[in-house]
Scaffold this active site. Structure first.
Site, PDB file in Angstrom:
ATOM      1  N   ASN A   9       0.868  -1.176   0.000  1.00 44.77           N
ATOM      2  CA  ASN A   9       0.000   0.000   0.000  1.00 44.77           C
ATOM      3  C   ASN A   9       0.907   1.229   0.000  1.00 44.77           C
ATOM      4  O   ASN A   9       1.545   1.518   1.005  1.00 44.77           O
ATOM      5  CB  ASN A   9      -0.893  -0.036   1.251  1.00 44.77           C
ATOM      6  CG  ASN A   9      -1.728   1.223   1.399  1.00 44.77           C
ATOM      7  OD1 ASN A   9      -1.774   2.063   0.489  1.00 44.77           O
ATOM      8  ND2 ASN A   9      -2.383   1.375   2.547  1.00 44.77           N
ATOM      9  N   TRP A  10       0.941   1.910  -1.136  1.00 46.35           N
ATOM     10  CA  TRP A  10       1.876   3.036  -1.255  1.00 46.35           C
ATOM     11  C   TRP A  10       1.357   4.309  -0.605  1.00 46.35           C
ATOM     12  O   TRP A  10       2.035   5.326  -0.594  1.00 46.35           O
ATOM     13  CB  TRP A  10       2.203   3.298  -2.739  1.00 46.35           C
ATOM     14  CG  TRP A  10       2.928   2.182  -3.406  1.00 46.35           C
ATOM     15  CD1 TRP A  10       3.298   0.978  -2.848  1.00 46.35           C
ATOM     16  CD2 TRP A  10       3.387   2.136  -4.762  1.00 46.35           C
ATOM     17  NE1 TRP A  10       3.949   0.206  -3.780  1.00 46.35           N
ATOM     18  CE2 TRP A  10       4.019   0.894  -4.959  1.00 46.35           C
ATOM     19  CE3 TRP A  10       3.320   3.029  -5.828  1.00 46.35           C
ATOM     20  CZ2 TRP A  10       4.582   0.525  -6.181  1.00 46.35           C
ATOM     21  CZ3 TRP A  10       3.880   2.671  -7.046  1.00 46.35           C
ATOM     22  CH2 TRP A  10       4.507   1.428  -7.212  1.00 46.35           C
ATOM     23  N   LYS A  11       0.113   4.278  -0.137  1.00 40.84           N
ATOM     24  CA  LYS A  11      -0.474   5.446   0.527  1.00 40.84           C
ATOM     25  C   LYS A  11      -0.277   6.687  -0.349  1.00 40.84           C
ATOM     26  O   LYS A  11      -0.484   6.611  -1.547  1.00 40.84           O
ATOM     27  CB  LYS A  11       0.119   5.596   1.931  1.00 40.84           C
ATOM     28  CG  LYS A  11      -0.022   4.280   2.728  1.00 40.84           C
ATOM     29  CD  LYS A  11       0.289   4.387   4.179  1.00 40.84           C
ATOM     30  CE  LYS A  11       0.061   3.037   4.842  1.00 40.84           C
ATOM     31  NZ  LYS A  11       0.279   3.055   6.277  1.00 40.84           N
ATOM     32  N   HIS A  95      -9.362   1.240   5.200  1.00 37.17           N
ATOM     33  CA  HIS A  95      -8.053   1.401   5.837  1.00 37.17           C
ATOM     34  C   HIS A  95      -8.190   2.346   7.030  1.00 37.17           C
ATOM     35  O   HIS A  95      -8.942   3.307   6.996  1.00 37.17           O
ATOM     36  CB  HIS A  95      -7.037   1.948   4.827  1.00 37.17           C
ATOM     37  CG  HIS A  95      -5.637   1.845   5.335  1.00 37.17           C
ATOM     38  ND1 HIS A  95      -5.114   2.758   6.227  1.00 37.17           N
ATOM     39  CD2 HIS A  95      -4.672   0.921   5.122  1.00 37.17           C
ATOM     40  CE1 HIS A  95      -3.867   2.399   6.527  1.00 37.17           C
ATOM     41  NE2 HIS A  95      -3.578   1.281   5.874  1.00 37.17           N
ATOM     42  N   GLU A  97      -6.401   4.647   8.064  1.00 39.40           N
ATOM     43  CA  GLU A  97      -6.122   6.063   7.793  1.00 39.40           C
ATOM     44  C   GLU A  97      -7.331   6.740   7.145  1.00 39.40           C
ATOM     45  O   GLU A  97      -7.572   7.928   7.369  1.00 39.40           O
ATOM     46  CB  GLU A  97      -4.853   6.182   6.929  1.00 39.40           C
ATOM     47  CG  GLU A  97      -3.616   5.895   7.781  1.00 39.40           C
ATOM     48  CD  GLU A  97      -2.453   5.256   7.035  1.00 39.40           C
ATOM     49  OE1 GLU A  97      -2.416   5.319   5.791  1.00 39.40           O
ATOM     50  OE2 GLU A  97      -1.579   4.687   7.716  1.00 39.40           O
ATOM     51  N   GLU A 167      -5.206  -5.078  10.506  1.00 33.88           N
ATOM     52  CA  GLU A 167      -4.156  -4.085  10.705  1.00 33.88           C
ATOM     53  C   GLU A 167      -4.381  -3.357  12.035  1.00 33.88           C
ATOM     54  O   GLU A 167      -5.141  -2.384  12.094  1.00 33.88           O
ATOM     55  CB  GLU A 167      -4.178  -3.050   9.571  1.00 33.88           C
ATOM     56  CG  GLU A 167      -3.875  -3.615   8.208  1.00 33.88           C
ATOM     57  CD  GLU A 167      -3.281  -2.554   7.274  1.00 33.88           C
ATOM     58  OE1 GLU A 167      -2.235  -2.817   6.697  1.00 33.88           O
ATOM     59  OE2 GLU A 167      -3.872  -1.463   7.147  1.00 33.88           O
ATOM     60  N   GLY A 173       2.940   1.950  10.871  1.00 30.30           N
ATOM     61  CA  GLY A 173       3.909   3.039  10.759  1.00 30.30           C
ATOM     62  C   GLY A 173       4.645   3.350  12.052  1.00 30.30           C
ATOM     63  O   GLY A 173       5.298   4.378  12.169  1.00 30.30           O
ATOM     64  N   SER A 213       3.712  -2.542  10.265  1.00 24.49           N
ATOM     65  CA  SER A 213       5.166  -2.675  10.439  1.00 24.49           C
ATOM     66  C   SER A 213       5.698  -4.041   9.998  1.00 24.49           C
ATOM     67  O   SER A 213       6.598  -4.588  10.639  1.00 24.49           O
ATOM     68  CB  SER A 213       5.565  -2.362  11.887  1.00 24.49           C
ATOM     69  OG  SER A 213       5.226  -1.024  12.217  1.00 24.49           O
ATOM     70  N   GLY A 234       2.963  -1.119   4.261  1.00 23.59           N
ATOM     71  CA  GLY A 234       3.129   0.294   3.904  1.00 23.59           C
ATOM     72  C   GLY A 234       4.596   0.605   3.662  1.00 23.59           C
ATOM     73  O   GLY A 234       5.145   0.334   2.592  1.00 23.59           O
ATOM     74  N   GLY A 235       5.249   1.139   4.670  1.00 23.76           N
ATOM     75  CA  GLY A 235       6.624   1.645   4.559  1.00 23.76           C
ATOM     76  C   GLY A 235       7.592   0.723   3.835  1.00 23.76           C
ATOM     77  O   GLY A 235       8.312   1.163   2.924  1.00 23.76           O
TER      78      GLY A 235
HETATM   79  P1  13P Z   1       3.275   0.078   7.665  1.00 19.95           P
HETATM   80  O1  13P Z   1       3.738  -1.179   6.998  1.00 19.95           O
HETATM   81  O2  13P Z   1       4.046   1.298   7.229  1.00 19.95           O
HETATM   82  O3  13P Z   1       3.203  -0.073   9.149  1.00 19.95           O
HETATM   83  O4  13P Z   1       1.776   0.346   7.157  1.00 19.95           O
HETATM   84  C1  13P Z   1       0.858  -0.695   7.207  1.00 19.95           C
HETATM   85  C2  13P Z   1      -0.345  -0.289   6.442  1.00 19.95           C
HETATM   86  O5  13P Z   1      -1.063   0.600   6.826  1.00 19.95           O
HETATM   87  C3  13P Z   1      -0.627  -1.004   5.187  1.00 19.95           C
HETATM   88  O6  13P Z   1      -1.896  -0.715   4.720  1.00 19.95           O
END
Ligand code: 13P
Length: 249
Positions: A9-11, A95, A97, A167, A173, A213, A234-235
């Site tokens: 997920n590149w956000k 999600h 966020e 999640e 994050g 993470s 994500g990251g």
């Molecule tokens: P991180 O891997 O950066 O913790 O993010 C997880 C995420 O929100 C994937 O959708």
């Protein structure tokens, strides 16, 4: 039996040009892998260019949301019908966020999910508790409510097009991942809920990703758990070597 699914997920990261360059590099590195699903979710604006860059690739493209209608007076919204036409395979819904910053609710996720499915797309539906909810012993209740709301009115036949992503908000994050055992416990709980609402076959077939993470250093232990079928990252999905390592876990 359940094919692993690793999704990035590149956000709101990467410009269009960066996204295309990145997708091409990934494509080279991950060529030929067929025993697991590989999904990337770029920003909306990069979606069409990334799909173009990945013609004939084993990497599938997702978006990070989609609307509950196919058209209408909904300024700034994205129609799943257009996404389908573009070649999108998955839509990430719910999600944390989106829930936190865009007032996403289970009810809206449910409406979006129904329309995504109606358009022949697959969905990754995210659930997860906050730190406060975990510490006050409410994890299961929160997950149960979210799942109930998101899957309201969804029939057994549609389950094959749905992936659940667990999640925990406190692990996103933060560098603080759930331990493999902690994650598996919730995954098993989710599977139990699916068995209760549908049946044990459906529960055995549905894939549940863990997100929060996930890194090359912990993906193997997470994936070794019996109820963890994939990762939503994500990251660590934003660097080629790191995402490659995640896919190859
Ligand atoms: P991180 O891997 O950066 O913790 O993010 C997880 C995420 O929100 C994937 O959708």
């Amino acid at each position: 039996m359940r094919k692993p699914i690793i999704a990035g997920n590149w956000k709101m990261y990467k410009t269009v040009a960066e996204s295309v360059a990145f997708a091409k590099q990934l494509n080279e590195k991950l060529k030929g892998i067929q025993d697991r699903e590989i999904v990337i979710a770029p920003t909306f604006i990069a979606t069409a260019s990334v799909i173009d860059a990945l013609r004939f690739s084993n990497i599938q493209v997702a978006t990070q949301d989609a609307h509950w209608e196919n058209e209408g007076a909904y300024t700034s919204s994205i129609s799943p019908a257009s996404l389908k036409g573009l070649g999108i395979k998955y839509v990430i819904l719910g999600h944390s966020e989106k829930r936190q910053f865009d007032n996403e609710t289970d009810e809206r996720v449910n409406r979006k999910l129904k329309n995504v499915l109606k358009n022949g797309l697959k969905a990754i539906v995210c659930v997860g508790e906050t730190l406060q909810e975990r510490e006050s012993g409410k994890t299961e209740k929160v997950i149960e409510n979210q799942l109930k709301g998101c899957l309201e009115g969804i029939g057994l036949g549609d389950l094959a097009s749905i992936v659940i992503a667990y999640e925990p908000v406190w692990a996103i994050g933060t560098g603080k991942n759930a331990t493999p055992e902690q994650a598996n416990e919730v995954h098993a709980f989710i599977r139990g809920l699916v068995a209760k609402k549908y049946n044990s076959e459906a529960a055995g077939n549905i894939r549940i990703q863990y997100g929060g993470s996930v890194k090359p250093e912990n993906v193997k232990q997470l994936m070794a758990q019996p109820d963890i079928d994939g990762a939503l990252v994500g990251g660590a999905s934003l660097k080629v070597d790191s995402f490659e390592a995640l896919v190859r876990f």
